[in-house]
Design an enzyme around this catalytic site. Structure first.
Site, PDB file in Angstrom:
ATOM      1  N   HIS A 190     -15.246  25.397  50.781  1.00 39.58           N
ATOM      2  CA  HIS A 190     -15.433  26.764  51.286  1.00 39.58           C
ATOM      3  C   HIS A 190     -14.070  27.359  51.573  1.00 39.58           C
ATOM      4  O   HIS A 190     -13.174  26.650  52.058  1.00 39.58           O
ATOM      5  CB  HIS A 190     -16.237  26.761  52.599  1.00 39.58           C
ATOM      6  CG  HIS A 190     -16.153  28.081  53.324  1.00 39.58           C
ATOM      7  ND1 HIS A 190     -16.981  29.135  53.023  1.00 39.58           N
ATOM      8  CD2 HIS A 190     -15.276  28.537  54.277  1.00 39.58           C
ATOM      9  CE1 HIS A 190     -16.628  30.181  53.776  1.00 39.58           C
ATOM     10  NE2 HIS A 190     -15.610  29.836  54.547  1.00 39.58           N
ATOM     11  N   THR A 245     -17.600  30.436  42.540  1.00 34.49           N
ATOM     12  CA  THR A 245     -18.663  29.756  43.302  1.00 34.49           C
ATOM     13  C   THR A 245     -19.398  28.743  42.428  1.00 34.49           C
ATOM     14  O   THR A 245     -19.654  27.612  42.859  1.00 34.49           O
ATOM     15  CB  THR A 245     -19.665  30.798  43.852  1.00 34.49           C
ATOM     16  OG1 THR A 245     -18.944  31.783  44.601  1.00 34.49           O
ATOM     17  CG2 THR A 245     -20.713  30.138  44.726  1.00 34.49           C
ATOM     18  N   GLU A 286     -14.040  32.474  61.486  1.00 36.33           N
ATOM     19  CA  GLU A 286     -14.399  31.106  61.076  1.00 36.33           C
ATOM     20  C   GLU A 286     -13.465  30.072  61.718  1.00 36.33           C
ATOM     21  O   GLU A 286     -13.925  29.010  62.164  1.00 36.33           O
ATOM     22  CB  GLU A 286     -14.372  31.011  59.546  1.00 36.33           C
ATOM     23  CG  GLU A 286     -15.496  31.830  58.901  1.00 36.33           C
ATOM     24  CD  GLU A 286     -15.412  31.939  57.384  1.00 36.33           C
ATOM     25  OE1 GLU A 286     -16.273  32.606  56.791  1.00 36.33           O
ATOM     26  OE2 GLU A 286     -14.479  31.354  56.776  1.00 36.33           O
ATOM     27  N   ARG A 288      -8.856  31.399  47.593  1.00 31.51           N
ATOM     28  CA  ARG A 288     -10.020  31.732  46.755  1.00 31.51           C
ATOM     29  C   ARG A 288      -9.687  31.455  45.276  1.00 31.51           C
ATOM     30  O   ARG A 288     -10.533  30.949  44.537  1.00 31.51           O
ATOM     31  CB  ARG A 288     -10.437  33.196  46.945  1.00 31.51           C
ATOM     32  CG  ARG A 288     -10.932  33.558  48.343  1.00 31.51           C
ATOM     33  CD  ARG A 288     -12.287  33.007  48.699  1.00 31.51           C
ATOM     34  NE  ARG A 288     -13.340  33.397  47.796  1.00 31.51           N
ATOM     35  CZ  ARG A 288     -14.641  33.219  48.061  1.00 31.51           C
ATOM     36  NH1 ARG A 288     -15.042  32.674  49.218  1.00 31.51           N
ATOM     37  NH2 ARG A 288     -15.552  33.552  47.183  1.00 31.51           N
ATOM     38  N   ASN A 338     -20.537  22.677  45.795  1.00 36.93           N
ATOM     39  CA  ASN A 338     -19.335  23.150  45.103  1.00 36.93           C
ATOM     40  C   ASN A 338     -18.024  22.818  45.835  1.00 36.93           C
ATOM     41  O   ASN A 338     -17.036  23.537  45.724  1.00 36.93           O
ATOM     42  CB  ASN A 338     -19.464  24.644  44.794  1.00 36.93           C
ATOM     43  CG  ASN A 338     -19.655  25.473  46.044  1.00 36.93           C
ATOM     44  OD1 ASN A 338     -19.629  24.957  47.148  1.00 36.93           O
ATOM     45  ND2 ASN A 338     -19.853  26.765  45.865  1.00 36.93           N
ATOM     46  N   PHE A 350     -31.642  30.162  49.008  1.00 40.53           N
ATOM     47  CA  PHE A 350     -31.000  28.841  49.069  1.00 40.53           C
ATOM     48  C   PHE A 350     -30.540  28.464  50.472  1.00 40.53           C
ATOM     49  O   PHE A 350     -29.902  27.423  50.649  1.00 40.53           O
ATOM     50  CB  PHE A 350     -29.823  28.779  48.083  1.00 40.53           C
ATOM     51  CG  PHE A 350     -28.754  29.831  48.294  1.00 40.53           C
ATOM     52  CD1 PHE A 350     -27.791  29.705  49.286  1.00 40.53           C
ATOM     53  CD2 PHE A 350     -28.715  30.965  47.484  1.00 40.53           C
ATOM     54  CE1 PHE A 350     -26.811  30.663  49.477  1.00 40.53           C
ATOM     55  CE2 PHE A 350     -27.737  31.946  47.668  1.00 40.53           C
ATOM     56  CZ  PHE A 350     -26.779  31.792  48.670  1.00 40.53           C
ATOM     57  N   TYR A 353     -23.217  29.989  58.239  1.00 41.57           N
ATOM     58  CA  TYR A 353     -23.739  30.660  57.039  1.00 41.57           C
ATOM     59  C   TYR A 353     -24.799  31.718  57.362  1.00 41.57           C
ATOM     60  O   TYR A 353     -25.589  32.083  56.491  1.00 41.57           O
ATOM     61  CB  TYR A 353     -24.294  29.621  56.064  1.00 41.57           C
ATOM     62  CG  TYR A 353     -23.218  28.962  55.214  1.00 41.57           C
ATOM     63  CD1 TYR A 353     -22.375  29.720  54.388  1.00 41.57           C
ATOM     64  CD2 TYR A 353     -23.061  27.589  55.204  1.00 41.57           C
ATOM     65  CE1 TYR A 353     -21.399  29.116  53.605  1.00 41.57           C
ATOM     66  CE2 TYR A 353     -22.088  26.976  54.411  1.00 41.57           C
ATOM     67  CZ  TYR A 353     -21.267  27.760  53.606  1.00 41.57           C
ATOM     68  OH  TYR A 353     -20.305  27.170  52.815  1.00 41.57           O
ATOM     69  N   LYS A 407     -16.443  20.111  51.534  1.00 43.31           N
ATOM     70  CA  LYS A 407     -17.889  19.978  51.755  1.00 43.31           C
ATOM     71  C   LYS A 407     -18.380  18.540  51.515  1.00 43.31           C
ATOM     72  O   LYS A 407     -17.658  17.709  50.933  1.00 43.31           O
ATOM     73  CB  LYS A 407     -18.622  20.975  50.845  1.00 43.31           C
ATOM     74  CG  LYS A 407     -18.348  22.441  51.196  1.00 43.31           C
ATOM     75  CD  LYS A 407     -19.160  23.381  50.298  1.00 43.31           C
ATOM     76  CE  LYS A 407     -18.941  24.831  50.646  1.00 43.31           C
ATOM     77  NZ  LYS A 407     -19.800  25.743  49.791  1.00 43.31           N
TER      78      LYS A 407
END
Ligand code: ADP
Ligand code: MG
Length: 139
Positions: free
Chosen positions: A116, A92, A127, A86, A113, A58, A50, A10
């Site tokens: 993803h 998160t 995705e 993950r 964070n 948010f 998203y 990100k």
């Protein structure tokens, strides 16, 4: 079982020149980067990606964040890649993330964070298809 999952490094991480550091954690965890490109996400791409969070308070902030600087989109391959990545990412909220995870090491906040990762094999397929053609993935 060998799987593929979708990853994004990100904007908070690319801004801090952490692409290589994140990739080192990914590779040390036994995940192979089989496709990767640096892109500037458009607002439309971020909103679509998203979409599931569009009703969350948010959402606007998340779209702003994901479009403010380049990201690195990736396809990762390995044994149980979806769940494994993950684990490698961590929780998160970096405040809750385990030692050694990417978010514990590098993330600033629950919003910014660093990474993803897909949350299911079905979502991984969806995705990956949003950002890569089959011939761009070299396993
Ligand atoms: P994950 O990325 O761990 O799957 P979610 O799917 O719940 O987490 O949320 C998607 C993304 O939305 C998060 O990675 C984070 O960037 C952002 N986000 C989640 N919760 C918040 C929050 N409370 N405040 C701001 N941003 C958030
Ligand atoms: Mg999620």
């Amino acid at each position: 079982m060998t799987e593929r999952t979708f990853s994004i490094i990100k904007p908070d991480a690319t801004e801090k020149n952490l692409t290589g550091a994140v990739n080192a954690v990914i590779e040390a965890a036994g995940l192979r980067i089989v496709a990767q490109k640096r892109i500037k996400m458009s607002r439309a791409q971020a909103e679509k990606f998203y979409e599931v969070h569009s009703a969350r308070p948010f959402f606007g902030e998340l779209v702003e964040f994901m479009t403010r600087a380049p990201v690195v989109v990736q396809v990762l391959e390995g044994d149980n890649a979806v769940a494994r990545y993950r684990e490698v990412m961590g929780a998160t909220n970096p405040a809750d993330a385990a030692e050694g995870t990417i978010r514990k090491l590098y993330a600033d906040s629950v919003g910014e964070n660093s990474v993803h990762g897909s949350d299911s094999l079905d979502n991984a397929r969806i995705e990956i298809a949003q950002f890569f053609t089959d011939d761009e993935i070299v396993g």
